[in-house]
Design a protein around this motif. Sequence first.
Motif, PDB file in Angstrom:
ATOM      1  N   ARG A 100      -1.586   7.117  10.746  1.00  0.00           N
ATOM      2  CA  ARG A 100      -1.108   5.822  11.213  1.00  0.00           C
ATOM      3  C   ARG A 100       0.271   5.469  10.663  1.00  0.00           C
ATOM      4  NH1 ARG A 100      -5.511   1.281  11.867  1.00  0.00           N
ATOM      5  NH2 ARG A 100      -5.598   1.295   9.577  1.00  0.00           N
ATOM      6  N   TRP A 101       0.671   6.134   9.563  1.00  0.00           N
ATOM      7  CA  TRP A 101       2.052   5.940   9.082  1.00  0.00           C
ATOM      8  C   TRP A 101       3.021   6.202  10.228  1.00  0.00           C
ATOM      9  CZ3 TRP A 101       4.580   3.941   5.073  1.00  0.00           C
ATOM     10  CH2 TRP A 101       5.923   4.270   4.910  1.00  0.00           C
ATOM     11  N   THR A 102       2.696   7.184  11.074  1.00  0.00           N
ATOM     12  CA  THR A 102       3.536   7.538  12.211  1.00  0.00           C
ATOM     13  C   THR A 102       3.212   6.685  13.435  1.00  0.00           C
ATOM     14  OG1 THR A 102       3.606   9.802  11.398  1.00  0.00           O
ATOM     15  CG2 THR A 102       4.253   9.445  13.702  1.00  0.00           C
ATOM     16  N   THR A 103       1.915   6.590  13.774  1.00  0.00           N
ATOM     17  CA  THR A 103       1.574   5.973  15.055  1.00  0.00           C
ATOM     18  C   THR A 103       1.854   4.467  15.075  1.00  0.00           C
ATOM     19  OG1 THR A 103      -0.738   5.740  14.364  1.00  0.00           O
ATOM     20  CG2 THR A 103      -0.163   7.690  15.654  1.00  0.00           C
ATOM     21  N   TYR A 104       1.929   3.827  13.900  1.00  0.00           N
ATOM     22  CA  TYR A 104       2.249   2.397  13.899  1.00  0.00           C
ATOM     23  C   TYR A 104       3.666   2.118  14.384  1.00  0.00           C
ATOM     24  CZ  TYR A 104      -1.793   0.003  11.934  1.00  0.00           C
ATOM     25  OH  TYR A 104      -3.015  -0.564  11.756  1.00  0.00           O
ATOM     26  N   GLY A 105       4.510   3.133  14.365  1.00  0.00           N
ATOM     27  CA  GLY A 105       5.885   2.935  14.837  1.00  0.00           C
ATOM     28  C   GLY A 105       6.574   1.835  14.054  1.00  0.00           C
ATOM     29  N   ASN A 106       7.307   0.988  14.755  1.00  0.00           N
ATOM     30  CA  ASN A 106       7.991  -0.095  14.035  1.00  0.00           C
ATOM     31  C   ASN A 106       7.170  -1.389  14.049  1.00  0.00           C
ATOM     32  OD1 ASN A 106       8.330  -0.747  16.652  1.00  0.00           O
ATOM     33  ND2 ASN A 106      10.550  -0.977  16.586  1.00  0.00           N
ATOM     34  N   GLY A 107       5.866  -1.245  14.214  1.00  0.00           N
ATOM     35  CA  GLY A 107       4.988  -2.410  14.190  1.00  0.00           C
ATOM     36  C   GLY A 107       4.577  -2.823  12.795  1.00  0.00           C
ATOM     37  N   ILE A 108       4.945  -2.026  11.794  1.00  0.00           N
ATOM     38  CA  ILE A 108       4.603  -2.410  10.418  1.00  0.00           C
ATOM     39  C   ILE A 108       5.871  -2.529   9.581  1.00  0.00           C
ATOM     40  CG2 ILE A 108       2.285  -1.421  10.393  1.00  0.00           C
ATOM     41  CD1 ILE A 108       3.476   1.020   8.925  1.00  0.00           C
ATOM     42  N   PHE A 109       5.721  -3.227   8.454  1.00  0.00           N
ATOM     43  CA  PHE A 109       6.817  -3.323   7.500  1.00  0.00           C
ATOM     44  C   PHE A 109       6.697  -2.157   6.519  1.00  0.00           C
ATOM     45  CE2 PHE A 109       6.259  -7.783   8.778  1.00  0.00           C
ATOM     46  CZ  PHE A 109       7.574  -8.138   9.062  1.00  0.00           C
ATOM     47  N   ARG A 110       7.777  -1.409   6.385  1.00  0.00           N
ATOM     48  CA  ARG A 110       7.819  -0.301   5.432  1.00  0.00           C
ATOM     49  C   ARG A 110       8.845  -0.610   4.363  1.00  0.00           C
ATOM     50  NH1 ARG A 110       6.320   4.277   8.978  1.00  0.00           N
ATOM     51  NH2 ARG A 110       5.832   3.266  10.955  1.00  0.00           N
ATOM     52  N   LEU A 111       8.659  -0.056   3.188  1.00  0.00           N
ATOM     53  CA  LEU A 111       9.652  -0.258   2.133  1.00  0.00           C
ATOM     54  C   LEU A 111       9.534   0.860   1.123  1.00  0.00           C
ATOM     55  CD1 LEU A 111       8.452  -3.023  -0.324  1.00  0.00           C
ATOM     56  CD2 LEU A 111       7.067  -2.325   1.609  1.00  0.00           C
ATOM     57  N   GLN A 112      10.529   0.935   0.249  1.00  0.00           N
ATOM     58  CA  GLN A 112      10.504   1.929  -0.818  1.00  0.00           C
ATOM     59  C   GLN A 112      10.572   1.225  -2.154  1.00  0.00           C
ATOM     60  OE1 GLN A 112      13.691   4.756   0.054  1.00  0.00           O
ATOM     61  NE2 GLN A 112      12.126   6.071   0.953  1.00  0.00           N
ATOM     62  N   LEU A 117       0.823  -1.209   0.000  1.00  0.00           N
ATOM     63  CA  LEU A 117       0.000   0.000   0.000  1.00  0.00           C
ATOM     64  C   LEU A 117       0.857   1.259   0.000  1.00  0.00           C
ATOM     65  CD1 LEU A 117      -2.564  -1.158   2.695  1.00  0.00           C
ATOM     66  CD2 LEU A 117      -2.929  -1.025   0.228  1.00  0.00           C
ATOM     67  N   PRO A 118       0.380   2.278  -0.684  1.00  0.00           N
ATOM     68  CA  PRO A 118       1.121   3.543  -0.688  1.00  0.00           C
ATOM     69  C   PRO A 118       0.978   4.259   0.656  1.00  0.00           C
ATOM     70  CG  PRO A 118      -0.943   3.790  -1.875  1.00  0.00           C
ATOM     71  CD  PRO A 118      -0.843   2.341  -1.487  1.00  0.00           C
ATOM     72  N   ARG A 119       1.933   5.100   0.950  1.00  0.00           N
ATOM     73  CA  ARG A 119       1.978   5.792   2.234  1.00  0.00           C
ATOM     74  C   ARG A 119       0.831   6.783   2.423  1.00  0.00           C
ATOM     75  NH1 ARG A 119       7.217   9.016   4.546  1.00  0.00           N
ATOM     76  NH2 ARG A 119       6.163  10.499   5.911  1.00  0.00           N
ATOM     77  N   GLU A 120       0.406   7.428   1.343  1.00  0.00           N
ATOM     78  CA  GLU A 120      -0.459   8.606   1.464  1.00  0.00           C
ATOM     79  C   GLU A 120      -1.704   8.388   2.331  1.00  0.00           C
ATOM     80  OE1 GLU A 120       1.003   7.615  -1.349  1.00  0.00           O
ATOM     81  OE2 GLU A 120       2.504   9.197  -1.391  1.00  0.00           O
ATOM     82  N   PRO A 121      -2.524   7.356   2.088  1.00  0.00           N
ATOM     83  CA  PRO A 121      -3.731   7.235   2.923  1.00  0.00           C
ATOM     84  C   PRO A 121      -3.389   7.053   4.403  1.00  0.00           C
ATOM     85  CG  PRO A 121      -3.808   5.691   1.072  1.00  0.00           C
ATOM     86  CD  PRO A 121      -2.456   6.299   1.079  1.00  0.00           C
ATOM     87  N   TYR A 122      -2.268   6.394   4.679  1.00  0.00           N
ATOM     88  CA  TYR A 122      -1.885   6.146   6.064  1.00  0.00           C
ATOM     89  C   TYR A 122      -1.269   7.395   6.693  1.00  0.00           C
ATOM     90  CZ  TYR A 122      -3.191   1.325   5.538  1.00  0.00           C
ATOM     91  OH  TYR A 122      -3.935   0.181   5.359  1.00  0.00           O
ATOM     92  N   GLU A 123      -0.826   8.277   5.823  1.00  0.00           N
ATOM     93  CA  GLU A 123      -0.373   9.591   6.273  1.00  0.00           C
ATOM     94  C   GLU A 123      -1.590  10.415   6.685  1.00  0.00           C
ATOM     95  OE1 GLU A 123       2.468  11.329   7.440  1.00  0.00           O
ATOM     96  OE2 GLU A 123       3.364  10.515   5.611  1.00  0.00           O
ATOM     97  N   ALA A 124      -2.635  10.332   5.867  1.00  0.00           N
ATOM     98  CA  ALA A 124      -3.846  11.112   6.150  1.00  0.00           C
ATOM     99  C   ALA A 124      -4.466  10.698   7.484  1.00  0.00           C
ATOM    100  CB  ALA A 124      -4.859  10.933   5.011  1.00  0.00           C
ATOM    101  N   SER A 125      -4.355   9.413   7.819  1.00  0.00           N
ATOM    102  CA  SER A 125      -4.942   8.946   9.082  1.00  0.00           C
ATOM    103  C   SER A 125      -3.927   9.034  10.219  1.00  0.00           C
ATOM    104  CB  SER A 125      -5.397   7.493   8.930  1.00  0.00           C
ATOM    105  OG  SER A 125      -4.265   6.648   8.792  1.00  0.00           O
TER     106      SER A 125
END
Lengths: 589, 589
Positions: free
Chosen positions: A87-99, A77-85
Amino acid sequence: MILRMSSLFVRTLRDDPNDAEVPSHRLLVRAGYIRRAAPGIYSWLPLGLRVLRNVEGIIREEMDAIGAQELSFPALLPREPYEASNRWTTYGNGIFRLQDRKGGDYLLGPTHEEMFTLAVKDMYSSYKDLPVWLYQIQTKYRDEARPRAGVLRGREFIMKDSYSFDTSDEGLDRSYAAHRAAYIKTFDRLGFDYAIVKATSGAMGGSKSEEFLAKAEVGEDTYVRCTHCDYAANVEAVAVRAPAPVAYDDAPAAHAEQTPDTPTIETLVDHLNEKFPREDRPWAAGDTLKNVLVVLKHPDGTREPLAIGVPGDREVDPKRLEGQLEPIEVESMDETELGKHEALVKGYIGPEVLGEASASRIRYVVDPRVSEGTRWVTGANVSGSHVLDLVVGRDFTPDGTIEAADVRDGDACPNCAEGTLESARGIEMGHIFQLGRWFAEALDLKVLDENGKLVTVTMGSYGIGVTRAVAAIAEGTHDELGLCWPREITPADVHVVAAGKDGEVFDTAARIVEQLSAQGLDVLYDDRTGKVSPGVKFKDAELIGVPTILTVGRGLADGVVEVRDRRTGERTDVPVADAVDHLVGAVRG
Amino acid sequence: MILRMSSLFVRTLRDDPNDAEVPSHRLLVRAGYIRRAAPGIYSWLPLGLRVLRNVEGIIREEMDAIGAQELSFPALLPREPYEASNRWTTYGNGIFRLQDRKGGDYLLGPTHEEMFTLAVKDMYSSYKDLPVWLYQIQTKYRDEARPRAGVLRGREFIMKDSYSFDTSDEGLDRSYAAHRAAYIKTFDRLGFDYAIVKATSGAMGGSKSEEFLAKAEVGEDTYVRCTHCDYAANVEAVAVRAPAPVAYDDAPAAHAEQTPDTPTIETLVDHLNEKFPREDRPWAAGDTLKNVLVVLKHPDGTREPLAIGVPGDREVDPKRLEGQLEPIEVESMDETELGKHEALVKGYIGPEVLGEASASRIRYVVDPRVSEGTRWVTGANVSGSHVLDLVVGRDFTPDGTIEAADVRDGDACPNCAEGTLESARGIEMGHIFQLGRWFAEALDLKVLDENGKLVTVTMGSYGIGVTRAVAAIAEGTHDELGLCWPREITPADVHVVAAGKDGEVFDTAARIVEQLSAQGLDVLYDDRTGKVSPGVKFKDAELIGVPTILTVGRGLADGVVEVRDRRTGERTDVPVADAVDHLVGAVRG
């Protein structure tokens, strides 16, 4: 469908895997259902996949039955919707991120509120379109700090997640009720022993939230249940029943007394019993009112003191306290910070200096047991001094109540008059809750109402852990011999064991297998020859856990085969000619 | 199953999406089957998911029918196995990589050779366990540089991938043949117009490799096919038919001639026709032998010169050349490098100085048309001089042949005597090939053979693009009105349109819908009331593309409803009482 052990991609193991702590994990690996690919990441072998698909199928049927519509969002999933909510930030290191190769930020979806919300925003615009109930059965990702117990808590796992969309709170109540009913049907069919447990709804507050917990010793979730009625709740969600107001007209006036060197409840009670003995019964910790000071850390970074009054025989349970205040975090107040509040005398803090209207201006909330008319011994705000006969509503009025005192086995049931609470452990299999308008506001999901006015949509959230369900069912149904599947999710209906060496055994077994298959049954046929002894085959059948086992072996000399119920162990000799009818009857009930 | 347009989560769009280049992409978005979530990443809405599941179902049935076993590997994979196969490196930026919270390296699986290989290694140890055929239908990830055409080339997509494991090459041939037959059945059922196209097998070389291409103008793959027989091949895989050896007993001896200022084929041919005219026909480019020098870059970094002889009317096709030599890369030889080879005279290079046994020691390979007994005009290794009547096998012998000359429309078919080749475009839907022992060697997959000796397993690889198949079918079957699904994969069997305002229309339509559903048919029922006109409903039905459309409308006054075949457009008035039987007949054939 016939699965032949001679060619089935399965190998059973005699030894437990090193990393397996719980029975379901051990058995699913040993019986060849799953294999570990990385910590918390598993491959599903053919037998395991069959069980998984059966679980999915039941969930899908029950969701379709209430009119929920299946769709499928991406996992990447792209970052943008999770930025709007946020949660991109509040999830901390509980999610897998990638580029991606262009440096764009992505995540592996841990949950899809944003995507569902945006989908409805994309497609719908009017109250006439609602309610709509959408779901998916999909692979999700969480970078758990401690993945454990095989597929019970994995980092890649399958969930069914659904969301309801309504314009009104009454609509949300109806959507919630429909999903609750579907969940009950689903979990009944899955063969769970489960509890429906009241849960807190966290930041959303006040609206309905319930968890479906599979009862299990190995469960990570503790909850309490009533010994008498069907009440069950997360410890965080237990609501203490407030006593009815007590009349205090003939209560003596409050009086401060010297109580030197009594900074603790224990020393205070001893002192009271020595210096101020009561006639009817001795003083106990429950007669005292303990005032605990904490600091609230708001999400915006501001800090705020809070005083909590609980009976002296109770502790403030941080989990329950945080459950009430989420997303606010709580810290205990240290000496330095305490020292800043001049009105507070450590060890002897009393209600007089607490409360928004008091000298300290510290908000003061109390346990519901500290109710109108109750009488307490508590600090007098003078070192070495306590007040006796302090009456709530007469001598002080708290700013409110809070569910922060610890819950104990034997506490009165909040729901019925007869029962008491006892604690139990479970595995969270499902969670339904009224999410409300939070995501709809964050992502601007509005529709036109009957009057042509834009209104924010209210959402319900309903999840089931699908891969986890397989492990939880295994956990709840296995015995010392192996797995023991409920009828609706077994990888095969009948396990046929050809136990012998002569051709007649195999011919008879093969004929029965073909006939069962022709009747639409799924048969696991142990047709292995060579060095695989009947003993090994029986052990494998017990381990694999198909509910009905047919042995074609020695009995053939007497014209019988043996049908065994895997769960009860009951064995029945059946004439060969009746075997197929008997088995079809056993399977179809 | 009844899907009601009034509540179905779908919205059709009148306008094409901005980013859609190809019809399938435009129509799948406009008809509400898919939505873009990010570049090359799509959500599947209810109608789309139904089609996707139908495609999956057909593939699963045909794989199960040949005895392949389904399992499911994770999509999130640890680095280690891909390190062992070196693909962690060779994939470059074509895959998504990420780290977990502990800094461990992971990738999102683009293909699962390593996992399949390790699973067999984990479970099996003897030749008796083989062959085994394993498959999964699973979400895969590739960080495509240019995702395009909706789900035709996505970055998150579903594939069916299977692998066969055998101990012998003959076993692999049998496994390959079984999968090939299953693919033919699968693609026939999916309703494709497809070509089975010979492909190169790359690094593995020599073993079988075929692609299943959906014939499509918008396809990214070009291939050639015979105008007469069923031959089809990737351009890289075309094997030119070598002419039968020609007798050269009465051929004149080779003779060098002055050909000043003829460094190109064109100038040479002009010169020949002027100075050495032939009686039977004029000289043409095809009479000359052009020698092209290239440099091979081996994976280990070493460089090696190579000379390629092709008829003067052909070019060396770099794609075909690299297809033969993969993983070796090819560069043209520049003047500097050419200058280092003293024996070579630029523009006049001839076979005499080429070949491993020659002065230059440069390996010399020729087009198959440069065959035993053929006569050529070619360079004399002297500036301004060419040799005429140089005969292959008499005057020189190349080191071998190579398929590097370009392939053209009108070339003779390599397979039959009658046809010629023509080029076409397609979408790669499936690829089957004999992978051989590469992965088994890299990951040490060995089993004991009949003699108790360890032998390396040989593998076949068989893939189908599942999400891509949906787009390719849409691409191949749509018309100017919209989508037009084949019977086996349509999201519904019948689309019933209630076209009118009066109650009778809706009552009749609803009754027929219920009866169709009771017969086991899936019905999409356009029950929308209010402002949705019959015209809008018809347009939506055409766009959505269910193969049979029933209109309940004006005809009702005469006791008839209209059945329309979406593909042919044929309309039939049917008495209301016969409608259900008629439709069931149309659907079930």
